[in-house]
Design an enzyme around this catalytic site. Structure first.
Site, PDB file in Angstrom:
ATOM      1  N   GLU A 159       0.120  -4.303  16.083  1.00  0.00           N
ATOM      2  CA  GLU A 159      -0.561  -3.513  14.548  1.00  0.00           C
ATOM      3  C   GLU A 159      -1.354  -2.270  15.318  1.00  0.00           C
ATOM      4  O   GLU A 159      -1.642  -1.452  14.529  1.00  0.00           O
ATOM      5  CB  GLU A 159      -1.404  -4.381  13.791  1.00  0.00           C
ATOM      6  CG  GLU A 159      -0.420  -5.339  13.147  1.00  0.00           C
ATOM      7  CD  GLU A 159      -1.254  -6.049  12.162  1.00  0.00           C
ATOM      8  OE1 GLU A 159      -0.822  -6.821  11.276  1.00  0.00           O
ATOM      9  OE2 GLU A 159      -2.582  -6.460  12.381  1.00  0.00           O
TER      10      GLU A 159
ATOM     11  N   GLU B 290      -1.898   2.520   9.454  1.00  0.00           N
ATOM     12  CA  GLU B 290      -2.496   3.029  10.128  1.00  0.00           C
ATOM     13  C   GLU B 290      -3.673   2.110  10.824  1.00  0.00           C
ATOM     14  O   GLU B 290      -3.978   1.216   9.920  1.00  0.00           O
ATOM     15  CB  GLU B 290      -3.636   4.033   9.286  1.00  0.00           C
ATOM     16  CG  GLU B 290      -3.521   5.537   9.452  1.00  0.00           C
ATOM     17  CD  GLU B 290      -4.380   6.317   8.388  1.00  0.00           C
ATOM     18  OE1 GLU B 290      -5.262   6.806   8.930  1.00  0.00           O
ATOM     19  OE2 GLU B 290      -4.173   6.339   7.414  1.00  0.00           O
TER      20      GLU B 290
END
Lengths: 221, 221
Positions: free
Chosen positions: B56, B106
């Site tokens: 991630e 993001e």
DNA sequence: GCAAAAGTGTTGGGCCTACACCCATGC
DNA sequence: GCATGGGTGTAGGCCCAACACTTTTGC
């Protein structure tokens, strides 16, 4: 998902003891183990711990906090089982009561010196618990959770002495604890145990402790 | 079963910051959240945390410890999901690097003062983490895990000052830390930041720390 | 030379440790 | 009266908090 409960008790005779059950089913049928079991779909982890303890031992615990979660893929021979271990303390009065029920043939207290071999990775869980207990009593007043509501001061002293594994200076210890102002001295003497002078009884004052905490007081032995 | 990782970073500019990702899928699509995800059948909890963080955010963490397990039945709207939260620290050098990949649109650092609203019960998890971080730096030398390998002494001082939320006396703090003997002073000066006198660089000596620990040394700020 | 941050010692007070004798009770 | 455990005070040392001026660097 399972929960396990490492429960400690205390008596003046035996010192700190651990609550174990004898497993009634495989795996590890007949071995001693830390009480615990599967978490139901709609109950919280804490509820699961209290339910299992009630079912397996009939004991009601007095203090409960989460300890650590053990999740190595190979820790249970059946399948991948993650266990959330809790750490519990029972009052001295509860110390004797024990009842064996459905999930365990037997439940009993063991001193650290007479521990049997434990099932699963329960020895490891126990070690983490003991470390936590030893560490925690020095900076949080959880020792009182192991004693009766009213106790002679020497009980507290013996408890700390046996947990910390070193002799404690009676005068200094009492001075320190009393100066915190979290113990009420009662107008009542312990009943004689057959030898020596009976001492006054004391009682932990949680309200005062919480108030002092808020004002920045720092418990430390 | 999921794992979540509360990761803290530090820079002299912003102080302590928290690593968050923007969720790419429902539930809470578009919300900021603590990085994490499901544990695979054959991996340990720690491996799962490091894998998810890598996927991630691309960051590699420097210090990782288990924080707490959150298991309220209603904490995830999808179904009963128990999450083991971890607590991580990254070195200041790693602080900038960030990469957005499959599971998150993001990833970014946030100071405590500019936190967005968080998904699930992540605000609660964060609060437990901050408490742990604040508590732990006073009795374990984990502050060094947030700094570069070599750092000027003032970095350490600012870090403690901002975490403890109170001013620190520079002379007393340095005296105390240096007297523990776990910091090596290097023959090297920090490069000037454009203002003020550059200070010497220091380095945490883990070998010495471990040796002292064994001999009963007690870290405390 | 001025602004900004680093470096550096001393002192007073409080706290903690070490230490030993008398008291109350049961038998 | 004796054995057992309870109750109590002080003095010395150590550690910690409080506190301000000088040095180095960039501009």
């Amino acid at each position: 998902m399972t929960v396990d409960a490492v429960v400690f008790g205390y008596s003046r005779m035996d010192g700190v003891s651990l609550l174990l059950i004898k497993r009634k089913y495989d795996p590890f049928k007949g071995s001693w183990a830390i009480p615990g079991g599967f978490v139901l779909d709609d109950e919280s982890l804490e509820d699961a711990v209290e339910r299992e303890l009630q079912e397996e031992t009939g004991l009601r615990i007095n203090y409960l906090e989460q300890l650590y979660t053990f999740g190595k893929p190979e820790r249970d021979p059946r399948s991948r089982i993650v266990s959330v271990a809790y750490f519990g303390l029972v009052k001295s009065t509860q110390f004797q009561k024990l009842r064996a029920t459905t999930d365990a043939e037997e439940a009993a207290w063991f001193t650290f010196k007479k521990l049997p071999k434990l099932a699963f990775d329960h020895k490891k869980i126990l070690n983490v618990s003991i470390e936590r207990l030893r560490g925690k009593i020095t900076y949080q007043p959880i020792g009182f959770e192991l004693l009766d509501k009213k106790f002679p001061f020497s009980d507290l002293e013996h408890l700390y002495g046996s947990l910390l594994g070193r002799p404690i200076d009676r005068r200094n210890f009492k001075k320190k604890v009393m100066s915190m102002g979290i113990l009420d001295e009662l107008d009542e003497k312990a009943k004689s145990t057959g030898a020596g002078r009976p001492g006054s009884l004391f009682q932990f004052n949680k309200a005062t402790y919480d108030r002092l905490l808020k004002n920045g007081m720092h418990f430390e032995i």
